[in-house]
Design an enzyme around this catalytic site. Structure first.
Site, PDB file in Angstrom:
ATOM      1  CB  CYS A 194      -0.991   0.000   1.154  1.00 29.36           C
ATOM      2  SG  CYS A 194      -0.284  -0.006   2.814  1.00 29.36           S
ATOM      3  CG  HIS A 236      -4.508  -0.481   3.748  1.00 27.72           C
ATOM      4  ND1 HIS A 236      -3.603  -1.217   3.019  1.00 27.72           N
ATOM      5  CD2 HIS A 236      -5.501  -0.155   2.890  1.00 27.72           C
ATOM      6  CE1 HIS A 236      -4.053  -1.336   1.777  1.00 27.72           C
ATOM      7  NE2 HIS A 236      -5.197  -0.695   1.669  1.00 27.72           N
ATOM      8  CG  HIS A 275      -6.710  -0.049  -1.540  1.00 29.01           C
ATOM      9  ND1 HIS A 275      -6.821  -1.000  -0.562  1.00 29.01           N
ATOM     10  CD2 HIS A 275      -7.820  -0.180  -2.316  1.00 29.01           C
ATOM     11  CE1 HIS A 275      -7.940  -1.678  -0.732  1.00 29.01           C
ATOM     12  NE2 HIS A 275      -8.568  -1.199  -1.785  1.00 29.01           N
TER      13      HIS A 275
END
Length: 183
Positions: A89, A141, A153
């Protein structure tokens, strides 16, 4: 451009090529091993209104948006930071901002969340803002906001870079904030 397709859940029109890309993106997966998003849904229950907010630098935001979307389908790889090697990510975020704007950002999602820049309320998100997720006060994240409640993402091992909606049950439950990088 191709023939336009109507999306009943959004009321917007998009070229068929884009419609196909969105379907592929929604079917894909991305992020860390511990991220298990709910499967994509045709209509997101309890979907919020997502006002269109003009970025401070529309040209820079558009370049970030276009580059991020172009990487959809790239395989996830823990520690990855290139299209050829795959992305995690924060590797995706770093690659996009460095490639398009020659901007070096912190490498981890936690450090990106602590990076300079104002925190943004969800209703004030603009294209290219960073959105963060985690639990118990820990950011685990990050993704790049693209508009209309959606973000790009890299979520999980075995998955690929994809497009998801902030109102998806997993993402809404684990949303921990946003930062504006472009000012």
């Amino acid at each position: 451009m191709g023939k336009a397709t109507h999306y009943p859940d959004t009321g917007h029109r998009a070229p068929i090529a884009l419609a196909g890309l969105v379907v592929v993106l929604l079917a894909a997966g991305c992020g860390r091993d511990d991220i298990r998003p709910a499967p994509p849904q045709a209509g997101v229950v309890g979907q919020r209104e997502w006002p269109q907010v003009t970025p401070a630098d529309p040209a820079a935001a558009n370049s970030v948006l276009m580059r991020a979307i172009s990487l959809v389908g790239t395989p996830y790889r823990y520690g990855g930071n290139t299209p050829d090697g795959g992305f995690d990510c924060s590797g995706l975020v770093n690659y996009v901002y460095n490639d398009m704007l020659d901007l070096k950002l912190p490498r981890t999602s936690r450090d990106l969340a602590a990076y300079q820049g104002p925190k943004i309320e969800p209703r004030k998100l603009a294209t290219a803002d960073l959105v963060f997720f985690g639990s118990g006060g820990n950011v685990t994240h990050v993704g790049i906001y693209v508009g209309e409640g959606r973000f790009v993402h890299a979520p999980s091992t075995g998955g690929t870079v994809r497009l998801d909606h902030l109102d998806g049950s997993y993402w809404r439950r684990n949303y921990s904030g946003a930062k504006r990088i472009l000012r």
